[in-house]
Design an enzyme around this catalytic site. Structure first.
Site, short mmCIF file in Angstrom:
data_model
loop_
_atom_site.label_atom_id
_atom_site.label_comp_id
_atom_site.label_asym_id
_atom_site.label_seq_id
_atom_site.Cartn_x
_atom_site.Cartn_y
_atom_site.Cartn_z
CG ASP A 89 6.19 0.06 5.51
OD1 ASP A 89 7.09 -0.27 6.31
OD2 ASP A 89 5.16 -0.61 5.36
CB SER A 95 -0.93 0.01 1.23
OG SER A 95 -1.87 -1.03 1.16
#
Length: 333
Positions: A163, A119
């Protein structure tokens, strides 16, 4: 002009999940799993759907099975939220955006929902594409991950910063999210490390263990709030593992690095709930003598191996339980 921008899936090497709790981590970008965003000028803004936004199913049962595994949401909402953060930041900081519209398409090869940052890779690729399309050069690099994190946070996706940092920077990065500095500057201290310092690494994942990582982070936040004293100490220990790992890399102490990778997972098992099926991946890999820990929330693991014989053995052992296994190449572009 057609622009193509890539980011990559990521693996947390050490310290996670302390990034969501003002800790320290080391992460790397995975060359094997690119996300590509294509953007070009068009009369209107158009965000093209991808397979993640699929609305066609062979049966009602197939639709329900996909919802049970992957949830209700695809990638379009991630792109929209990223566009909004980009626009708001430019507006608030007096950055002029040229008056032209675009069509944006994204394509992801990141295995879904197994803790490889799929994502956030869509968000960061979209953000980089907007920068290139509008030729914006005045947003500081260290702020970009925060804006991408805010896009996901706005959607109610519980996550840490790790991330977005590695997917903006690429390569191998040591991250320090110390609370006072992060609160004052809206970003952590990020240090690029030379990927040549790494020993041979493997990555394994099982697509059948897919789970929306936001669910894991939401549960972790509830648990943290309920047991704050105990888990605060654990997060400091995760952070210390990352700090030791940084020095081990600089010293090329690969034996210590392997020990720290194992310690990261063992600490997680002591203080956080770990499903038996996910833990089995780690123990199966360790049978060959390789080190192993989760890359993220679960469903994928990373570790070191000492020889081709060890790699062949761990590949065989992991494939026995349905895992795909690859050697890690770090994406540096």
């Amino acid at each position: 002009m057609i622009l193509r921008i890539q980011t990559y899936g990521r693996a947390g090497l050490l310290g996670n999940p302390s990034d969501g709790y003002y800790g320290k981590t080391i992460a790397l970008a995975l060359k094997a799993f690119p996300v590509t965003v294509t953007i070009y000028e068009s009369p209107e803004i158009h965000i093209a759907p991808n397979v993640e936004d699929n609305s066609d199913y062979p049966s009602l049962e197939a639709m329900v099975q996909e919802i049970d595994r992957f949830g209700y949401y695809g990638g379009i909402r991630l792109v929209k939220a990223t566009c909004r953060q980009f626009f708001k930041h430019c507006q608030e900081h007096g950055i002029a955006i040229p008056e032209r519209n675009f069509t944006l398409r994204y394509q992801s090869t990141v295995p879904q929902l197994v803790g490889l940052g799929g994502s956030s890779a869509i968000c960061t690729a979209a953000f980089k594409a907007l920068l290139s399309f509008y030729e914006i050069k005045s947003i500081p690099l260290e702020i970009m991950p925060t804006l991408c994190w805010q896009a996901e946070d706005e959607l109610g996706i519980n996550c840490g910063m790790q991330d977005r940092v590695i997917q903006i920077y690429n390569g191998l990065v040591y991250m320090n999210f110390e609370e006072k500095f992060f609160t004052a500057h809206r970003h952590g201290r990020y240090e690029r490390l030379d990927p040549a310092l790494l020993p041979p690494l493997y990555l394994a994942y099982d697509p059948n263990r897919a789970e929306f990582s936001g669910n894991y982070h939401k549960k972790l936040r509830v648990l943290y709030d309920a047991k704050k004293q105990d888990l605060s100490a654990a997060m400091r220990e995760f952070a210390d593992i990352a700090e030791q790992g940084r020095q081990a890399l600089l010293d090329r102490n690969h034996a210590l690095l392997a020990t720290l990778i194992n310690a990261n997972f063992d600490l997680r098992c002591r203080v956080l709930p770990v499903s038996e099926m996910n833990a089995r991946m780690v123990y199966q890999a360790r049978k060959s003598g390789a080190s192993a820990k989760f890359t993220g929330s679960g469903g994928a693991i990373i570790g070191t191996y000492d020889s081709e014989e060890m790699y062949d053995n761990l590949q065989r052992d992991l494939e026995e339980i349905g895992c795909a296994v690859v050697k890690v190449t770090v994406a540096t572009d």
